[in-house]
Design an enzyme around this catalytic site. Structure first.
Site, PDB file in Angstrom:
ATOM      1  N   ARG A  17      24.955  -8.097  19.306  1.00 32.35           N
ATOM      2  CA  ARG A  17      25.102  -9.335  20.071  1.00 32.35           C
ATOM      3  C   ARG A  17      24.042  -9.377  21.157  1.00 32.35           C
ATOM      4  O   ARG A  17      23.098 -10.142  21.084  1.00 32.35           O
ATOM      5  CB  ARG A  17      26.526  -9.453  20.644  1.00 32.35           C
ATOM      6  CG  ARG A  17      26.904 -10.870  21.115  1.00 32.35           C
ATOM      7  CD  ARG A  17      26.430 -11.189  22.506  1.00 32.35           C
ATOM      8  NE  ARG A  17      26.921 -10.268  23.522  1.00 32.35           N
ATOM      9  CZ  ARG A  17      26.450 -10.242  24.762  1.00 32.35           C
ATOM     10  NH1 ARG A  17      25.478 -11.072  25.131  1.00 32.35           N
ATOM     11  NH2 ARG A  17      26.922  -9.375  25.647  1.00 32.35           N
ATOM     12  N   HIS A  21      19.189 -10.809  21.648  1.00 36.51           N
ATOM     13  CA  HIS A  21      18.237 -11.346  22.628  1.00 36.51           C
ATOM     14  C   HIS A  21      16.850 -10.728  22.434  1.00 36.51           C
ATOM     15  O   HIS A  21      15.830 -11.399  22.608  1.00 36.51           O
ATOM     16  CB  HIS A  21      18.704 -11.027  24.053  1.00 36.51           C
ATOM     17  CG  HIS A  21      19.789 -11.918  24.573  1.00 36.51           C
ATOM     18  ND1 HIS A  21      19.620 -13.269  24.785  1.00 36.51           N
ATOM     19  CD2 HIS A  21      21.068 -11.638  24.963  1.00 36.51           C
ATOM     20  CE1 HIS A  21      20.735 -13.791  25.269  1.00 36.51           C
ATOM     21  NE2 HIS A  21      21.625 -12.830  25.382  1.00 36.51           N
ATOM     22  N   SER A 172      24.268  -8.828  34.727  1.00 34.63           N
ATOM     23  CA  SER A 172      23.430  -9.551  33.768  1.00 34.63           C
ATOM     24  C   SER A 172      21.938  -9.467  34.056  1.00 34.63           C
ATOM     25  O   SER A 172      21.124  -9.635  33.149  1.00 34.63           O
ATOM     26  CB  SER A 172      23.847 -11.023  33.725  1.00 34.63           C
ATOM     27  OG  SER A 172      25.234 -11.158  33.516  1.00 34.63           O
ATOM     28  N   HIS A 199      29.490  -3.914  32.178  1.00 40.20           N
ATOM     29  CA  HIS A 199      28.391  -4.126  31.232  1.00 40.20           C
ATOM     30  C   HIS A 199      27.087  -4.017  32.010  1.00 40.20           C
ATOM     31  O   HIS A 199      26.837  -4.818  32.916  1.00 40.20           O
ATOM     32  CB  HIS A 199      28.539  -5.520  30.602  1.00 40.20           C
ATOM     33  CG  HIS A 199      27.407  -5.938  29.717  1.00 40.20           C
ATOM     34  ND1 HIS A 199      27.456  -5.824  28.342  1.00 40.20           N
ATOM     35  CD2 HIS A 199      26.197  -6.500  29.994  1.00 40.20           C
ATOM     36  CE1 HIS A 199      26.328  -6.302  27.820  1.00 40.20           C
ATOM     37  NE2 HIS A 199      25.547  -6.718  28.802  1.00 40.20           N
ATOM     38  N   HIS A 201      22.796  -3.588  32.597  1.00 42.74           N
ATOM     39  CA  HIS A 201      21.428  -3.810  32.126  1.00 42.74           C
ATOM     40  C   HIS A 201      20.514  -2.856  32.879  1.00 42.74           C
ATOM     41  O   HIS A 201      20.820  -2.424  33.998  1.00 42.74           O
ATOM     42  CB  HIS A 201      21.000  -5.262  32.304  1.00 42.74           C
ATOM     43  CG  HIS A 201      21.464  -6.147  31.191  1.00 42.74           C
ATOM     44  ND1 HIS A 201      20.735  -6.356  30.055  1.00 42.74           N
ATOM     45  CD2 HIS A 201      22.617  -6.846  31.028  1.00 42.74           C
ATOM     46  CE1 HIS A 201      21.401  -7.155  29.234  1.00 42.74           C
ATOM     47  NE2 HIS A 201      22.552  -7.472  29.801  1.00 42.74           N
TER      48      HIS A 201
END
EC number: 4.1.3.39
Length: 341
Positions: A17, A21, A172, A199, A201
């Protein structure tokens, strides 16, 4: 080697998913089929599949996917037997009747309903529908750095009230340092009575450190992707995450050797360009702009002779979020106009 005790932390693999990107949403059905078999063999608890921006997001605005949602989900479902199939859903892209219901009918097990960190209100109908259908549903607060901690806690309470079984905060833009994560996860743990997830990054090189900080603060759901395959500088690298947690004695239920094998395989199949913390990724992290903006910012800035770093910092000042890709061209034109005066 395997970590076979009852998981203390449940890991979601976002390779299929968020990784979309990294290839402009061009993962093929064959990539999905092959990788799902490797993830299944490694006993990955949840495998998330879809367009990078989630269910029904394929569009000219944020990128057309190589495969339809139906094809991606049917393919994954065929190859996931014990691993659960997950999707990312942003209300606004995905409607309940047209998109969510068909996805659940295809066999989706876990739904992550996401909103901007201050807009949890838009998730109520989607979360409620998933609960009514007996599906596991988590609430997700994206771009969580854009909300002060008390605001984040209030939004999380809404998700809990709507029926979410956990709240996941997303870094994000990869802007957090470990202390930022600790403060937020600790505050959420005190504010809500459901699980907390994180989550990461890797824009500032902190994805693994931040994930560990989240776990130490009480997070029970953590995301990772194979080889760190994801938007911008990528996510927390799944293989490294599993290895570090094994070193710390934290059970994940994932077979270390097999997830290492999955990484080697994925690199030959579809991870053609390994995530790197490049200059623009660092600027993205510093400016607090969504990692997925990196490619369009670089392209549009280059076409117009504008420094992409200036574009990122201006987007940060405007508090741009995913789905506002149209702002990139506007900002580029404005910067170019200023330069020509």
């Amino acid at each position: 080697m395997s970590n076979s005790n009852r998981p203390a932390v449940v890991i979601t693999d976002s390779t299929l998913r968020d990784g979309n990107h990294a290839v402009s949403h061009q993962l093929r059905a064959s990539d999905i089929a092959s990788y799902c078999q490797w993830a299944e063999a490694a006993h990955v608890p949840i495998v998330e599949v879809g367009h990078g921006n989630g269910l029904a997001a394929s569009s000219l605005q944020v990128g057309l996917a190589a495969c339809s949602d139906q094809m991606m989900l049917e393919t994954a479902r065929m190859h996931l037997k014990t691993s659960r199939l997950g999707i990312h859903v942003i209300p606004g892209f995905a409607t309940v009747a047209k998109d969510l219901k068909p996805a659940l009918d295809l066999g989706v097990d876990v739904v992550r309903v996401a909103s901007h960190c201050t807009e949890a209100d838009i998730t109520e109908r989607h979360i409620g529908y998933c609960r009514d259908q007996g599906k596991t549903v988590f609430g997700v607060l994206m771009m969580s750095h854009m909300a002060e901690v008390p605001v984040l806690c209030e939004e999380a309470k809404k998700l809990e009230a709507y029926g979410a079984e956990a709240v996941i905060i997303m870094d994000s833009s990869g802007t957090y340092l470990p202390l930022d994560v600790t403060r937020r996860v600790s505050a959420l743990k005190e504010s809500i009575g459901i699980g907390v997830g994180f989550h990461a990054h890797n824009n500032l090189g902190m994805a693994i450190a931040n994930s560990i900080a989240a776990i130490e603060a009480g997070a029970v759901l953590i995301d990772g992707s194979i080889r760190g395959f994801g938007a911008g500088a990528g996510n927390a690298q799944l293989e490294t995450l599993v290895a570090v947690l094994e070193r710390l004695g934290v059970a994940t239920g994932i077979d270390l050797y097999r997830v290492l094998d999955a990484g080697d395989f994925a690199e030959t199949l579809f991870v053609k360009e390994l995530p790197v913390v490049r200059s623009l990724s660092i600027v993205s992290g510093l400016s607090g702009v969504f990692s997925g903006f990196s490619k369009p910012v670089l392209r549009i800035a280059s076409e117009n002779g504008v420094d992409p770093r200036d574009v990122f910092f201006e987007l940060g000042r405007r508090r741009a979020v995913a789905g506002q890709e149209d702002l990139i061209l506007e900002v580029v034109k404005e910067i170019k106009s200023r330069g020509n005066r």
